[in-house]
Design an enzyme around this catalytic site. Structure first.
Site, short mmCIF file in Angstrom:
data_model
loop_
_atom_site.label_atom_id
_atom_site.label_comp_id
_atom_site.label_asym_id
_atom_site.label_seq_id
_atom_site.Cartn_x
_atom_site.Cartn_y
_atom_site.Cartn_z
N HIS A 136 0.82 -1.21 0.00
CA HIS A 136 0.00 0.00 0.00
C HIS A 136 0.86 1.27 0.00
CE1 HIS A 136 -3.68 2.33 1.04
NE2 HIS A 136 -2.80 3.10 1.66
N GLU A 137 1.87 1.31 0.85
CA GLU A 137 2.73 2.51 0.94
C GLU A 137 3.55 2.70 -0.34
OE1 GLU A 137 2.36 4.77 3.19
OE2 GLU A 137 0.95 3.52 4.29
N HIS A 140 1.42 4.21 -3.04
CA HIS A 140 1.29 5.67 -2.98
C HIS A 140 2.47 6.34 -3.68
CE1 HIS A 140 -2.25 6.47 -0.59
NE2 HIS A 140 -1.83 5.77 0.46
N GLU A 198 -6.53 6.70 -1.65
CA GLU A 198 -6.54 5.48 -0.83
C GLU A 198 -7.02 4.28 -1.65
OE1 GLU A 198 -5.37 4.74 2.44
OE2 GLU A 198 -4.38 6.49 1.61
ZN LIG Z 1 -2.77 5.05 2.05
#
Ligand SMILES: [Zn+2]
Length: 277
Positions: A136-137, A140, A198
Site C-alpha cells: 500500500h505505501e 502511494h 486510498e
Molecule cells: Zn494510504
C-alpha cells in the site's frame, strides 16, 4: 493575497506543472517537480530521519522488513515491464529500514525510501500483514500521490514556484515536503490521503503483494485490525493519513480475487503461509 496576484501565482504554477500518464493509475497526473528534482531531496530527508532515529539492524524482524520490501519492489518491476513501462523505476534507490519506535506507522518516500516503525508490527501480526502495508505505501509512491499532495499544498498556500526548484532551500518548502510525505513526527500537521488516492493505493498494493506471493485476502484483515485500534490514546498514526472505514474494507475484500487473477499472470498460483510472528 489579492485576486490578481493569486491568478498570476496560479499561472506561474501552471507553467511549471508537468503532466504525465502514470502507468499504475492510467491517469494524467500533475506534479511540480520531476523525479530528478524530487528524489535528491527525498533521499536527503530520508537519511536525516534515519540519522535521528534508532534504526534496527541485523535482527530477524529488520531482515523480514527488507525481505518483504525487496519482493514488493521486484513485483512492481515485473508488473511495469509486463505492461510496457520499462525504465519507470530507473531512478529508484530502494531502501527498507525498521525504526525501533512505538509509533504505529510506515511510509514510503519518493524514489523507494521505506520506513517501518516497530510499533506497527503487532498490528501487522504477520509477514503477510507487513506485505499488505508495504504494498500500500509503495503504491502511494509509485502513483505519485505525495507529489500531488505537495502540489495541492503549494496551491493552497499560494506559493509560486519558478524554474529550477531547489526544494530543500527554504523552510516553507521543506515543511510542505515533510507534510506531504509524512516525515514529520507531529501528526497533526500531516496531510491525509484523499479517498480516491486510498482506493488507488489499495488496488495497486493488492496487486503488488499478490505478485510478490503474499495472500491479498489478508489486506482487509489488516485494516480491520488497524481500525480496531482507533479511539483514545492508541489510535494508530497511520490512520491519520490513511482514513479507513467499513466500505474500504469491503472494497479490499471485493478486489482480492482480481489481485489473485493478476498474480496468476506472473505464475503465482498459491501464496506463502501467513507467517504470524
Ligand atoms: Zn494510504
Amino acid at each position: 493575497m489579492k485576486l490578481k496576484s493569486r491568478i498570476i501565482t496560479l499561472g506561474v504554477i501552471g507553467l511549471f506543472l508537468s503532466c504525465a500518464t502514470n502507468p499504475f493509475t492510467g491517469k494524467q497526473t500533475m506534479a511540480f517537480v520531476s523525479n530528478d528534482q524530487l528524489f535528491p531531496t527525498s533521499f536527503q530527508q530520508y537519511n536525516q530521519v534515519l540519522s535521528e532515529s534508532n534504526v534496527e539492524k541485523g535482527t530477524a524482524r529488520a531482515e523480514m522488513i527488507k525481505r518483504v520490501g525487496e519482493r514488493i519492489a521486484v513485483a512492481a518491476e515485473r508488473w511495469l515491464n509486463a505492461n510496457g513501462h520499462q525504465g519507470y523505476l530507473t531512478d529508484y534507490q530502494w531502501e527498507y529500514n525498521l525504526i525501533d519506535d512505538a509509533t504505529v506507522n510506515a511510509w514510503c518516500m519518493p524514489g523507494g525510501k521505506i520506513v517501518f516503525y516497530t510499533g506497527i508490527l503487532p498490528i501487522a501480526q504477520s509477514e503477510t500483514g507487513v506485505a499488505a502495508i508495504m504494498g500500500h505505501e509503495v503504491a502511494h509512491a509509485l502513483a505519485n500521490h505525495g507529489q500531488q499532495r505537495m502540489s495541492a499544498a503549494y496551491i493552497q498556500q499560494g506559493l509560486a514556484v519558478a524554474g529550477n526548484i531547489a526544494l530543500a532551500k527554504d523552510e516553507q518548502t521543506l515543511g510542505i515536503f515533510n507534510q506531504s510525505y509524512g516525515v514529520v513526527s507531529n501528526v497533526a500537521g500531516m496531510l491525509p490521503f484523499s479517498r480516491s488516492h486510498e482506493s488507488e493505493a489499495d488496488r495497486i498494493g493488492l496487486y503488488l503483494m499478490a505478485i510478490a506471493g503474499y495472500n491479498p485476502d489478508e489486506a482487509a484483515e489488516l485494516w480491520k485490525r488497524m481500525s480496531a485500534h482507533s479511539g483514545g490514546k492508541s489510535t494508530p498514526e497511520i490512520l491519520s493519513t490513511h482514513p479507513s472505514n467499513d466500505s474500504r474494507i469491503a472494497e479490499l475484500n471485493a478486489l482480492a480475487p482480481t489481485a489473485k487473477a493478476e498474480a496468476s499472470k506472473f505464475g503465482i498460483q498459491s501464496f506463502r503461509p501467513i507467517g504470524k510472528f
